[in-house]
Design a protein around this motif. Structure first.
Motif, short mmCIF file in Angstrom:
data_model
loop_
_atom_site.label_atom_id
_atom_site.label_comp_id
_atom_site.label_asym_id
_atom_site.label_seq_id
_atom_site.Cartn_x
_atom_site.Cartn_y
_atom_site.Cartn_z
N GLY A 199 0.91 -1.31 -0.05
CA GLY A 199 -0.03 0.01 -0.05
C GLY A 199 0.67 1.14 0.01
N MET A 200 2.03 1.35 0.53
CA MET A 200 3.01 2.32 0.39
C MET A 200 3.71 2.32 -0.72
SD MET A 200 4.29 1.54 4.40
CE MET A 200 5.93 2.93 4.66
N GLY A 201 3.58 1.59 -1.81
CA GLY A 201 4.24 1.41 -2.86
C GLY A 201 5.67 1.16 -2.87
N ILE A 202 6.20 0.34 -1.75
CA ILE A 202 7.56 -0.06 -1.48
C ILE A 202 7.67 -1.41 -2.41
CG2 ILE A 202 9.11 -0.50 -0.02
CD1 ILE A 202 7.55 1.54 2.03
N ILE A 241 -0.51 -12.91 -7.67
CA ILE A 241 -2.18 -13.04 -7.54
C ILE A 241 -2.40 -12.32 -6.27
CG2 ILE A 241 -3.92 -14.52 -6.43
CD1 ILE A 241 -2.39 -16.92 -7.77
N TYR A 242 -1.51 -12.08 -5.27
CA TYR A 242 -1.60 -11.39 -4.24
C TYR A 242 -1.61 -9.69 -4.48
CZ TYR A 242 0.51 -8.69 -0.26
OH TYR A 242 0.91 -7.81 0.81
N PHE A 243 -0.85 -9.32 -5.64
CA PHE A 243 -0.36 -8.13 -5.95
C PHE A 243 -1.55 -7.48 -6.42
CE2 PHE A 243 0.70 -4.97 -9.25
CZ PHE A 243 1.38 -4.20 -8.46
N ALA A 283 -4.67 0.15 -3.18
CA ALA A 283 -3.74 1.25 -3.29
C ALA A 283 -4.02 2.28 -4.06
CB ALA A 283 -2.16 0.75 -3.10
N LEU A 284 -4.32 1.82 -5.16
CA LEU A 284 -4.38 2.59 -6.37
C LEU A 284 -5.65 3.58 -6.22
CD1 LEU A 284 -3.68 3.36 -9.24
CD2 LEU A 284 -5.06 1.77 -10.27
N ILE A 285 -6.93 3.06 -5.78
CA ILE A 285 -7.80 3.68 -5.35
C ILE A 285 -7.46 4.68 -4.44
CG2 ILE A 285 -10.28 3.72 -4.48
CD1 ILE A 285 -10.50 0.98 -5.61
N THR A 286 -7.05 4.35 -3.32
CA THR A 286 -6.52 5.37 -2.31
C THR A 286 -5.63 6.44 -2.65
OG1 THR A 286 -6.59 3.52 -0.64
CG2 THR A 286 -5.64 5.45 0.18
N HIS A 287 -4.49 6.11 -3.36
CA HIS A 287 -3.80 7.13 -4.17
C HIS A 287 -4.57 8.02 -5.04
CE1 HIS A 287 -0.06 6.19 -2.30
NE2 HIS A 287 -0.10 4.94 -2.38
N GLN A 288 -5.29 7.64 -5.74
CA GLN A 288 -6.21 8.30 -6.87
C GLN A 288 -6.95 9.22 -6.00
OE1 GLN A 288 -6.15 8.79 -9.89
NE2 GLN A 288 -8.04 10.38 -9.98
N LYS A 289 -7.54 9.05 -4.96
CA LYS A 289 -8.39 9.71 -4.10
C LYS A 289 -7.88 11.07 -3.45
CE LYS A 289 -12.28 6.49 -2.70
NZ LYS A 289 -12.71 6.00 -1.74
#
Length: 125
Positions: A16-19, A46-48, A55-61
């Motif tokens: 989620g942190m993009g690391i 699969i997990y990714f 995480a993408l939705i959160t960062h987009q918001k």
């Protein structure tokens, strides 16, 4: 299995942190389970998907996405992912594990020795 669940949760935080949660997930799967390197990398893929979408939705918001930069990277990334997947399934598990370990080692070294922006003493002022 409790360790695998804990690793999944911690990898989710890192993802989620993009690391890159796979840097934790893949070695942990190899340590705590009896799956091969290829299987661990497959599980990571699969997990990714759901973690990346979340995480993408959160960062987009929060307005943290630069679509102009992301689009060409995504297109070329798809081509690279296909090439990498074909390579990964054709290599022996031991060789793939060493390549992955070497990659993590080099990334770790680059982070240790990376200069902060603006700290370059040889840069012109």
């Amino acid at each position: 299995m409790m360790w695998v669940a804990l690793v999944g949760f911690c990898s989710g935080i890192i993802s989620g942190m993009g690391i890159g949660g796979g840097t934790i997930l893949i070695p942990a799967l190899l340590f705590f389970t009896d799956i091969t390197q290829q299987q661990a990398q497959g599980v990571n893929l699969i997990y990714f998907v759901p973690t990346a979408i979340t995480a993408l939705i959160t960062h987009q918001k929060k307005g943290n996405l630069d679509w102009k930069t992301a689009r060409p990277l995504a297109v070329l990334g798809l081509a690279g992912a296909a090439a990498g997947a074909f390579l990964a399934v054709s290599l022996e598990s031991e060789i793939l594990r060493r390549i992955f370990g070497g990659f993590l080692f080099l990334m770790g070294l680059s982070e240790i020795f990376k200069k902060k922006k603006g700290d370059d003493k040889n840069a012109e002022r």
